[in-house]
Every structure is written in structure tokens, then in C-alpha cells.
Design a protein around this motif. Structure first.
Motif, PDB file in Angstrom:
ATOM      1  N   GLY A  42      14.647  55.317 -51.065  1.00 44.00           N
ATOM      2  CA  GLY A  42      15.609  54.553 -50.916  1.00 44.00           C
ATOM      3  C   GLY A  42      15.306  53.103 -50.833  1.00 44.00           C
ATOM      4  N   ALA A  86      15.647  59.094 -49.083  1.00 43.97           N
ATOM      5  CA  ALA A  86      16.622  58.550 -50.092  1.00 43.97           C
ATOM      6  C   ALA A  86      18.030  59.067 -49.503  1.00 43.97           C
ATOM      7  CB  ALA A  86      16.245  59.323 -51.500  1.00 43.97           C
ATOM      8  N   GLU A  88      21.869  58.873 -47.735  1.00 40.45           N
ATOM      9  CA  GLU A  88      22.830  58.004 -47.158  1.00 40.45           C
ATOM     10  C   GLU A  88      22.526  57.825 -45.619  1.00 40.45           C
ATOM     11  OE1 GLU A  88      25.630  55.222 -47.088  1.00 40.45           O
ATOM     12  OE2 GLU A  88      24.400  55.866 -48.799  1.00 40.45           O
ATOM     13  N   HIS A  91      20.254  54.993 -44.875  1.00 44.50           N
ATOM     14  CA  HIS A  91      21.010  54.011 -45.148  1.00 44.50           C
ATOM     15  C   HIS A  91      21.741  53.300 -44.140  1.00 44.50           C
ATOM     16  CE1 HIS A  91      24.135  51.795 -47.813  1.00 44.50           C
ATOM     17  NE2 HIS A  91      23.263  50.811 -47.383  1.00 44.50           N
ATOM     18  N   SER A 113      18.841  54.567 -54.414  1.00 45.33           N
ATOM     19  CA  SER A 113      18.022  55.801 -54.047  1.00 45.33           C
ATOM     20  C   SER A 113      17.632  56.606 -55.136  1.00 45.33           C
ATOM     21  CB  SER A 113      18.865  56.636 -52.929  1.00 45.33           C
ATOM     22  OG  SER A 113      20.056  56.961 -53.767  1.00 45.33           O
TER      23      SER A 113
END
Length: 296
Positions: A42, A86, A88, A91, A113
Motif C-alpha cells: 500500500g 495492501a 484497507e 490504511h 494498493s
């Protein structure tokens, strides 16, 4: 005025071999620093609204989540985070930690990502695209020069053009291996696009010179092949310089004022196009003369 470029052809070829070997050594020892396009993972970029905090302070905020997160400053107020996961969730965890520390002092610019399997596939496809482009160039030049069999076989025009291209590509790769080692500059799909552009631009410059050699072979017969090649280079020199300079001026402007995301894409093109202009004169043409002398 005629410049005798071919007088020092051994020097030009020797210099080119040294540069190519150095580039290969840099690539073999350090390799390229691949970004998430090839490795998967990511990428998060944020922009601080006012003054950006110390980068070490920002790093300490996110490394509490994962020590492998890479933090790099970008531009005046931007920071780029790269992490291996990668998803969410990672993130949102990074953004949340940053919000806890800096509240509304920054805004999110982008999040990208790529899965590891996709990244590996992209790397393989990028490699094959460059190889296929080179093969297509050889076949095209061999076909275009099929009627030129004396004093150098037509297929050798394609071979020497490819050798010049290999020099250009390896020079760009070698420079970015050094940049990746000492400056942390990574490469992704834009870098591959730059290499393919360099291939097309460089071979175009080489074909212009070779085509003039072909024309002169048909209408000039009282000079040696070495002098004929040198004359052809001089006749196309103004065109090569003008085309290269105008292209480089645009790329230099992009490098300095085009933004961070395309800065090193422009740098790869600058190096490759400059090298392409050099190799057309100082590699491809001396190799033609060398092939002719060996045939004798």
C-alpha cells in the motif's frame, strides 16, 4: 565543416563498453528499488496544510503500528507512507494514528494498493514488453534495410541498433540503481514506460543515420566506407541535435516544475534520450565500420 567523428571510433566504443559494464555492475550489486507496482503493498500520501513536522516525528507515529512502514518526505509539505499490507484496515490504522497526533493539520492526497501476485505479474509483463519491443525493432530494421547487403549485411543494421539500445537502457537502469541505493528512489510502471519510450526514441535517431548511409551508398562510390559513414553522420547531425535539444528542454521543465509524481519519469527520459543521441553516432555507426573492416 565536416567533423571526423569516426577517427576516434575505438575511443567511443571503449568508453561505451566501460559505461555499460559499470551500469551492469550497479544493477547486479544493488538492483532496482521496486515500488508497490511490482512488490505489492500500500501507498498513502498526505499533505500537511501548514508546515510539515519533522519526518522522524511522523515516522515515530506510524511505526507503532508496523515497524516495516517506510516514511518519505515528498515535495514541500507532503509525506509518503509505504507498507507491505495492501488492505484497507492498514490504511485506516495509519490515518487514525496520524489524526490522533495531528488532528486536522493534514489531508489525504491518495491511497493505492496492489496485491503481491499482481505486482509479480506486472514485473514479468514489463520485462517481456521490453524484450518484445527489441525483437520487433530488429525485425523491422532488417526488413527496412533488406536491399542493403553490401558492404554490411542488412541484418547487422538491426543488430547494431539493438546494441546501441541496450547501452541506452542499461545506462538508465544503472543510474536508477544508484539513485535507489543512495537516495531511496523507487521504480514502477512509469519507469517501464520511460524505458519503452527511450527504445522508440533512440532507434528512431539511429534509423535516421542508417538511412542516410543507405542513401549515400547508392549515390557515392569514390570514398571509403568509413568516410561515407562519417559523412552521413555529419549530414544528419543538425537534425539530431535540434530534435534532442528541443525534447530535452521540455523534459527538463517537467523535471523541475512538473510535480513529484512524474519527476523521476522525466529524469529517466532525459538520461535515455541524451544517451540515445550519443549511441546513434558513437556506437551504432562505429560498429558498422567495425563489421565492414572484419569482412575485408
Amino acid at each position: 565543416m565536416t567533423i571526423n567523428f569516426m577517427k576516434y571510433r575505438t575511443l567511443w566504443l571503449s568508453l561505451s563498453v566501460v559505461v555499460t559494464v559499470l551500469a551492469l555492475v550497479f544493477f547486479a550489486v544493488w538492483g532496482l528499488k521496486y515500488n508497490i507496482d511490482f512488490t505489492g503493498g500500500g501507498l498513502l500520501e498526505i499533505k500537511f496544510i501548514q508546515e510539515r513536522p519533522n519526518i522522524e516525528e511522523v515516522r515515530s507515529v506510524v511505526t507503532s503500528i508496523d515497524n516495516s512502514i517506510s516514511v518519505q518526505d515528498s515535495g514541500d509539505n507532503n509525506v509518503i507512507f509505504r507498507f507491505q499490507k495492501a488492505d484497507e484496515a492498514m490504511h485506516q490504522n495509519v490515518v487514525t494514528e496520524l489524526r490522533n497526533k495531528y488532528t486536522d493539520k493534514f489531508q489525504e492526497e491518495r491511497f493505492e494498493s496492489v496485491g503481491p501476485s499482481v505486482g509479480k505479474e506486472l514485473k514479468t509483463k514489463a520485462f517481456y514488453s521490453i524484450i518484445l519491443a527489441m525483437i520487433a525493432i530488429v525485425l523491422y530494421i532488417a526488413y527496412a534495410f533488406r536491399k542493403v547487403s553490401y558492404p554490411v549485411a542488412s541484418w547487422k543494421y538491426g543488430l547494431f541498433a539493438i546494441l546501441a539500445l541496450i547501452h541506452d537502457v542499461l545506462l538508465v537502469v544503472g543510474v536508477f540503481a544508484v539513485l535507489g541505493k543512495f537516495m531511496g528512489i523507487d521504480v514502477g510502471l512509469p519507469f517501464v514506460a520511460a524505458l519503452l519510450t527511450v527504445l522508440g526514441y533512440s532507434v528512431n535517431d539511429t534509423i535516421v543515420v542508417f538511412d542516410r548511409v543507405r542513401e549515400n551508398l547508392g549515390r557515392i562510390s569514390k570514398i571509403s566506407f568509413t568516410d561515407l559513414v562519417n559523412r552521413s553522420v555529419n549530414e544528419t547531425l543538425a537534425r539530431s541535435i535540434n530534435t534532442t535539444l528541443t525534447t530535452l528542454l521540455a523534459l527538463i521543465a517537467i523535471f523541475f516544475w512538473g510535480g513529484v509524481t512524474i519527476k523521476f519519469f522525466a529524469l529517466a527520459l532525459i538520461i535515455g534520450i541524451f544517451s540515445g543521441a550519443y549511441s546513434s553516432i558513437f556506437i551504432a555507426c562505429p560498429l558498422l565500420i567495425l563489421a565492414h573492416r572484419k569482412k575485408q
